[in-house]
Design a protein around this motif. Structure first.
Motif, PDB file in Angstrom:
ATOM      1  N   SER A 136      -4.739 -33.907  18.033  1.00 26.92           N
ATOM      2  CA  SER A 136      -5.713 -34.028  19.122  1.00 26.92           C
ATOM      3  C   SER A 136      -6.872 -33.049  18.987  1.00 26.92           C
ATOM      4  O   SER A 136      -7.951 -33.277  19.548  1.00 26.92           O
ATOM      5  N   SER A 137      -6.665 -31.962  18.244  1.00 28.19           N
ATOM      6  CA  SER A 137      -7.702 -30.929  18.141  1.00 28.19           C
ATOM      7  C   SER A 137      -8.484 -30.986  16.832  1.00 28.19           C
ATOM      8  O   SER A 137      -9.466 -30.260  16.670  1.00 28.19           O
ATOM      9  N   ILE A 138      -8.088 -31.848  15.905  1.00 29.75           N
ATOM     10  CA  ILE A 138      -8.738 -31.866  14.602  1.00 29.75           C
ATOM     11  C   ILE A 138     -10.070 -32.612  14.666  1.00 29.75           C
ATOM     12  O   ILE A 138     -10.184 -33.655  15.309  1.00 29.75           O
ATOM     13  N   THR A 139     -11.106 -32.045  14.046  1.00 26.47           N
ATOM     14  CA  THR A 139     -12.428 -32.671  13.985  1.00 26.47           C
ATOM     15  C   THR A 139     -13.009 -32.489  12.586  1.00 26.47           C
ATOM     16  O   THR A 139     -12.529 -31.674  11.799  1.00 26.47           O
ATOM     17  N   GLN A 140     -14.063 -33.228  12.319  1.00 27.80           N
ATOM     18  CA  GLN A 140     -14.680 -33.164  10.990  1.00 27.80           C
ATOM     19  C   GLN A 140     -15.365 -31.819  10.743  1.00 27.80           C
ATOM     20  O   GLN A 140     -15.235 -31.225   9.679  1.00 27.80           O
TER      21      GLN A 140
ATOM     22  N   SER B  57     -13.011 -40.407  16.916  1.00 26.74           N
ATOM     23  CA  SER B  57     -13.431 -39.401  17.903  1.00 26.74           C
ATOM     24  C   SER B  57     -13.680 -38.037  17.281  1.00 26.74           C
ATOM     25  O   SER B  57     -14.443 -37.230  17.821  1.00 26.74           O
ATOM     26  N   GLY B  58     -13.068 -37.771  16.132  1.00 24.17           N
ATOM     27  CA  GLY B  58     -13.248 -36.479  15.477  1.00 24.17           C
ATOM     28  C   GLY B  58     -14.434 -36.419  14.542  1.00 24.17           C
ATOM     29  O   GLY B  58     -14.751 -35.349  14.004  1.00 24.17           O
ATOM     30  N   LEU B  59     -15.106 -37.545  14.347  1.00 21.87           N
ATOM     31  CA  LEU B  59     -16.267 -37.573  13.448  1.00 21.87           C
ATOM     32  C   LEU B  59     -17.467 -36.859  14.074  1.00 21.87           C
ATOM     33  O   LEU B  59     -17.606 -36.793  15.299  1.00 21.87           O
ATOM     34  N   ASN B  60     -18.329 -36.360  13.234  1.00 25.27           N
ATOM     35  CA  ASN B  60     -19.560 -35.734  13.696  1.00 25.27           C
ATOM     36  C   ASN B  60     -20.485 -36.774  14.333  1.00 25.27           C
ATOM     37  O   ASN B  60     -20.372 -37.976  14.071  1.00 25.27           O
ATOM     38  N   ASP B  61     -21.425 -36.312  15.153  1.00 23.13           N
ATOM     39  CA  ASP B  61     -22.323 -37.217  15.873  1.00 23.13           C
ATOM     40  C   ASP B  61     -23.201 -38.040  14.951  1.00 23.13           C
ATOM     41  O   ASP B  61     -23.731 -39.085  15.350  1.00 23.13           O
TER      42      ASP B  61
ATOM     43  N   ILE C 177     -22.263 -45.996  13.543  1.00 19.77           N
ATOM     44  CA  ILE C 177     -21.190 -46.706  12.842  1.00 19.77           C
ATOM     45  C   ILE C 177     -19.931 -46.726  13.709  1.00 19.77           C
ATOM     46  O   ILE C 177     -19.230 -47.735  13.795  1.00 19.77           O
ATOM     47  N   ARG C 178     -19.648 -45.612  14.369  1.00 21.41           N
ATOM     48  CA  ARG C 178     -18.470 -45.527  15.226  1.00 21.41           C
ATOM     49  C   ARG C 178     -18.544 -46.570  16.342  1.00 21.41           C
ATOM     50  O   ARG C 178     -17.560 -47.263  16.624  1.00 21.41           O
ATOM     51  N   ARG C 179     -19.703 -46.699  16.964  1.00 20.36           N
ATOM     52  CA  ARG C 179     -19.863 -47.666  18.053  1.00 20.36           C
ATOM     53  C   ARG C 179     -19.659 -49.086  17.549  1.00 20.36           C
ATOM     54  O   ARG C 179     -18.998 -49.903  18.192  1.00 20.36           O
TER      55      ARG C 179
END
Length: 220
Positions: free
Chosen positions: A136-140, A190-194, A199-201
């Motif tokens: 839950s806390s992991i991000t790019q 959700s962990g990807l950068n903005d 592409i995420r959308r």
């Protein structure tokens, strides 16, 4: 004949090879069914490995109670005892010496298995909680997309080895697996950068969602 070979020609000739009480010529007491000896860490992965090995040997019934001990007058009494002793030996072979010394005097494979389950399932629950928290806390952050995907996939694999789905014929297992797959896709996105927001959308608007490996390749 090897002294550890517990089957006999009389026993095996009286049983069908499909019987859970049938012992193969290469079933030995020294057989080790898993690659890693269990030392108290990684219980669920060890459990899955043991159940897989016992399933391949057609001996799961000795630990889940579906092959109960026959009456002493039954012709299956001796074959059952032999298979029970063999399964107990296989479980002992997969345990660290320190754990073995606390359980080695249990005579029946089913009780042996349940004792181990009761002892280590709570520890496994704590581990699952920690893995889910890490996911839950992991991000790019500053890592590239491949590095981020590898980090989160390692945690997914660890979680997969640490949980068990219900075994049934009603489709529940498949439904749980599908929900988990969708959750992994959302976790990854959700962990990807903005910078990947467009592409995420677009991916989230897809029906059905592609599997997580295809989602990763879409961002490479």
């Amino acid at each position: 004949m090897n002294s550890s070979y517990v089957s006999t020609s009389t026993t095996t000739s009286a049983l069908s090879s499909s019987s859970p009480l049938y012992l193969l010529p290469f079933d030995f007491l020294e057989t080790i069914l898993v690659n890693t000896i269990f030392n108290g860490i990684g219980y669920e992965s060890w459990r899955k490995g043991m159940k897989l090995g016992l399933s391949c040997k057609n001996k799961l019934g000795l630990i889940n109670g579906s092959v109960p001990k026959p009456q002493p007058t039954s012709p299956l009494f001796e074959p059952w005892n032999r298979c029970n002793d063999m399964v107990v030996a296989w479980i002992l072979n997969s345990l660290d010496k320190e754990i073995t010394e606390t359980v080695m005097y249990t005579e029946f494979a089913e009780k042996f298995w349940k004792d181990i389950e009761q002892r280590f399932v709570q520890v496994s629950g704590l581990k699952i909680f920690q893995i889910r928290k890490d996911i839950s806390s992991i991000t790019q952050d500053n890592s590239n997309i491949a590095s981020y995907f590898n980090r989160i996939k390692r945690l997914w694999n660890e979680l997969c080895f640490s949980i068990s789905y219900p075994e049934c014929e009603c489709g529940c297992k498949e439904a749980f697996q599908k929900l988990d797959e969708e959750q992994r896709e959302h976790q990854f996105l959700s962990g990807l950068n903005d910078s990947y927001s467009t592409i995420r959308r677009n991916i989230l608007l897809m029906k059905p969602l592609p599997d997580v490996d295809n989602v990763f390749h879409a961002h490479k």
